[in-house]
Every structure is written in structure tokens, then in C-alpha cells.
Motif scaffolding. Structure first.
Motif, PDB file in Angstrom:
ATOM      1  N   ASN A 112     -14.710   6.165   5.698  1.00 21.04           N
ATOM      2  CA  ASN A 112     -14.495   6.594   4.314  1.00 21.04           C
ATOM      3  C   ASN A 112     -13.152   6.151   3.740  1.00 21.04           C
ATOM      4  O   ASN A 112     -12.956   6.165   2.529  1.00 21.04           O
ATOM      5  CB  ASN A 112     -14.609   8.116   4.210  1.00 21.04           C
ATOM      6  CG  ASN A 112     -16.006   8.599   4.544  1.00 21.04           C
ATOM      7  OD1 ASN A 112     -16.961   8.208   3.895  1.00 21.04           O
ATOM      8  ND2 ASN A 112     -16.127   9.415   5.578  1.00 21.04           N
ATOM      9  N   THR A 114     -10.519   3.897   2.249  1.00 14.48           N
ATOM     10  CA  THR A 114     -10.631   2.624   1.525  1.00 14.48           C
ATOM     11  C   THR A 114      -9.267   1.944   1.396  1.00 14.48           C
ATOM     12  O   THR A 114      -8.218   2.592   1.551  1.00 14.48           O
ATOM     13  CB  THR A 114     -11.176   2.834   0.101  1.00 14.48           C
ATOM     14  OG1 THR A 114     -10.204   3.602  -0.640  1.00 14.48           O
ATOM     15  CG2 THR A 114     -12.506   3.579   0.117  1.00 14.48           C
TER      16      THR A 114
ATOM     17  N   HIS B   3      -6.164  -1.731   7.716  1.00 11.47           N
ATOM     18  CA  HIS B   3      -5.439  -1.088   6.611  1.00 11.47           C
ATOM     19  C   HIS B   3      -3.930  -1.186   6.770  1.00 11.47           C
ATOM     20  O   HIS B   3      -3.196  -1.074   5.793  1.00 11.47           O
ATOM     21  CB  HIS B   3      -5.838   0.390   6.530  1.00 11.47           C
ATOM     22  CG  HIS B   3      -7.250   0.608   6.070  1.00 11.47           C
ATOM     23  ND1 HIS B   3      -7.793  -0.053   4.995  1.00 11.47           N
ATOM     24  CD2 HIS B   3      -8.224   1.428   6.526  1.00 11.47           C
ATOM     25  CE1 HIS B   3      -9.043   0.354   4.807  1.00 11.47           C
ATOM     26  NE2 HIS B   3      -9.340   1.242   5.736  1.00 11.47           N
TER      27      HIS B   3
END
Lengths: 179, 190
Positions: A112, A114, B3
Motif C-alpha cells: 500500500n 506509494t 522507496h
């Protein structure tokens, strides 16, 4: 009553730890590094992340004990209650709100998170280590919460006991049992 | 792309562990004792529990590497791993392991789902308290590892041969020993 024969008189996770010291040692060390040892996020902020995730997982023992630790660091439980109820309107920094958003996503499932969530946290000053530790704190509490509830541990509703545990965690960290 | 700035060339959890050696140490120690420490459940059975939970959490990297480690412990039986993931009740495993997988699946959804009946059923199939404890903790721990691996957006190559080879190596040498081949000598300055 717990699902298995845990040593009596040990609330919550301390019952699991007393039953199986071999797994308790790395689990304590992980919590100590993530929540207690020096970092650019204050211990109070990190305890708020742990409390919020535990609250999302509906684990009474974990949200109450870590909430008590957060309150001890932050000089009261007002912010703890705000964060659990609606962190977007709580008296915490925008950076911590962005990290709590990431933690909430991880609690529901790692996919989930992002690129926008991470970019938003960076814009508000979050470093890669802070983002890493937020993801790992949230993931680790998805473990601790399931461990505590999955064994059916004893979780007394005794606010004095949790306040004492919070004080112990602030003063001594996670490596040694509080009782 | 991950990320955060993880080291290139280290897929899945390896990149995350190498990024933060301080937390890697207890994470590796936990998985080593849970999956490989002396136990009445075989390493292959414990790896099947980890693989099943990782499949429920849809973590490609974890279910593939632990599936490969499980197969390596189980004489290369990759079909058994696939059957456990698809429908463990129909797989050729013991009644006790099926009862423990029921508990693991409940923990994956949330610890409160485990009932006294689930525990009694596992006990009636011969499960000990230690086996039940470790099943709960393996399931809980993989709810952590899976979220850690996916939450950082780690690279997860679709290359089954790579996982098969690494699975054999981990089955042979263990998590801590293998981690020493890719962990940085010391934490990068930051």
C-alpha cells in the motif's frame, strides 16, 4: 486463559518472552534499537508510531503499554489519545504525520505504500533512515501484536500497571523485563 | 525502484538488511532460531509455515525464497510446496502440520482469530505447546518480514532459478552465515 501454558503473572508479551527466552532475546533487541536507542526521531515519536499501529491492530496490551511509554516521554497522554483518534489533527509535526501515514499503509500491507507517500514524507524533512525505521516499526508491531493476541496472553486492564511499565521502558529500554 | 536508497544488486530483504545492519542483527537471529534452531518441527515443516503465510500476504520475494528453502529441506519436492500454497488440506503433510497451518492462517489475519478449538484440535493431532508457540510466532514474524520487504518497495526479480539456488544455500548454511556474504562490513555513514 492463554492458549498454551505460559508462566503465570507475566502480562502480555512478557508471557511469551518468559515461555521462550531463545526468541525473546532478538525480539527485545529489535524493539530496543527501533524504539529506545538514539535516533533522529525522538523515542516519544517512535513510541507514538508503535502505539498507533498497535491501536490499528486492536491489540490492547501493546497499544496501552506503548501508549504509556509515549506519554512518559511526552509529558502526558493527550497527544497519545489524539494520535490514536485522528493523527492528522494531533499536535505532532507534519513530518510525523507523513510517517504515520506510511505506518498505517504498512499495517494494512506493505504494497500500500506509494512513491507519493514517500515523496511527501521527504518533502517534510524525513530521511531515508527515518522512512526505513517507520516501515520496520510498523511491520514489527504487526508481529508483536499478533504474537500477543495469537497466544491469548493475559492482558489486565490496570492503568497503574501500564504506567509503571511505560516508566520502566523510558528509564531502561527493552532489553530487561520490567517485572 | 525501492522507496529509499537501498544498495543495488541485493534483492528483497537483503537490500533492507544491508541498509540497516543494526536491525539486521536481531532480525537474522530471530529467523535463525525460529526456522533452524533445535526443534520437534523439522526445518522443512517450519519453512512451509513461513511460505504459506508469505503467500497469504502476497509477498513474492518471501514466498519464493522460503518456498525454495522448504523444497531444499524436503528433498527438492517443489510440488509439495505448491500444494501447500494452493490448498494445504489436500497436501501430503501430517495432520498435525495441517492443524498448525490453520492456526498460522488465523494469526496472519489477526491474532484474535485463533480460538481454543483451533488449539485443542492441534493438540489432539499431537502438537506441543512449544510447537503451537513457534507456529504463532513464525506466522507473526512473517507478517513483519513480508511488510518490511514490500513496504520498502524492494527489488524482487522474477527468476525462479535464482531463488532455487539461494534456497539451497540458506538450507545448507543458515540465515546468519549467508547474511555475512552480503552485509556491509560496517554501517554506511549517514
Amino acid at each position: 486463559m492463554a492458549h498454551i501454558a505460559l508462566p503465570e503473572g507475566n502480562p502480555g508479551i512478557s508471557g511469551g518472552f518468559a515461555f521462550r527466552p531463545e526468541t525473546a532475546t532478538p525480539m527485545r533487541e529489535l524493539a530496543d534499537i527501533l524504539l529506545y536507542q538514539p535516533g533522529s526521531l525522538s523515542p516519544g515519536e517512535r513510541e507514538l508510531i508503535a502505539t498507533y499501529v498497535s491501536s490499528q491492530n486492536d491489540c490492547y496490551f501493546c497499544q496501552t503499554s506503548h501508549g504509556a511509554a509515549a506519554a512518559a516521554y511526552l509529558g502526558g497522554d493527550a497527544v497519545v489519545k489524539q494520535v490514536k483518534a485522528d493523527f492528522q489533527t494531533a499536535s505532532v509535526t507534519p513530518k510525523l504525520k507523513a510517517l504515520l501515514t506510511i505506518a498505517g499503509k504498512v499495517q494494512r500491507g506493505g504494497k500500500n505504500v506509494t512513491g507519493e507517500d514517500v515523496a511527501h514524507a521527504r518533502n517534510l524533512g524525513a530521511t531515508d533512515v527515518e522512512i526505513h525505521d517507520t516501515v520496520l516499526i510498523a511491520a514489527a508491531f504487526c508481529m508483536y501484536n499478533r504474537y500477543v493476541d495469537g497466544l491469548g496472553t493475559w492482558q489486565p486492564h490496570d492503568q497503574t500497571m501500564y504506567a509503571e511499565m511505560g516508566k520502566h521502558l523510558v528509564e531502561h529500554g527493552y532489553l530487561r523485563p520490567s517485572r | 525502484m525501492p522507496h529509499i536508497a537501498l544498495l543495488e544488486g541485493l534483492p528483497g530483504i537483503r537490500g533492507a538488511l544491508a541498509f540497516r545492519p543494526e536491525t539486521a542483527k536481531p532480525l537474522n537471529e530471530l529467523v535463525e532460531v525460529l526456522m533452524r534452531g533445535p526443534h520437534t518441527l523439522s526445518p522443512g515443516e517450519r519453512e512451509l509455515i513461513a511460505t504459506y503465510v508469505s503467500a497469504l500476504n502476497e509477498c513474492y520475494y518471501c514466498q519464493t525464497i522460503h518456498g525454495a528453502i522448504a523444497a531444499a529441506h524436503l528433498n527438492g519436492d517443489e510440488d509439495l510446496v505448491k500444494r501447500v500454497k494452493a490448498d494445504f488440506q489436500q497436501a501430503d503433510i501430517s495432520g498435525k502440520l495441517k492443524a498448525l497451518l490453520v492456526i498460522a492462517a488465523k494469526v496472519q489475519k489477526g491474532g484474535k482469530n485463533v480460538t481454543g478449538e483451533d488449539i485443542s484440535h492441534a493438540r489432539s493431532k499431537g502438537a506441543t505447546d512449544l510447537e503451537i508457540h513457534d507456529t504463532v510466532l513464525i506466522a507473526a514474524a512473517f507478517c513483519m518480514f513480508n511488510r518490511y520487504v514490500d513496504g520498502l518497495g524492494t527489488t524482487q526479480p522474477r527468476d525462479e532459478a535464482l531463488y532455487r539456488e539461494r534456497g539451497k544455500q540458506v538450507a545448507r548454511e543458515g540465515y546468519i552465515a549467508v547474511s555475512k556474504t552480503y552485509m556491509p562490513a560496517k554501517a554506511a555513514a549517514r
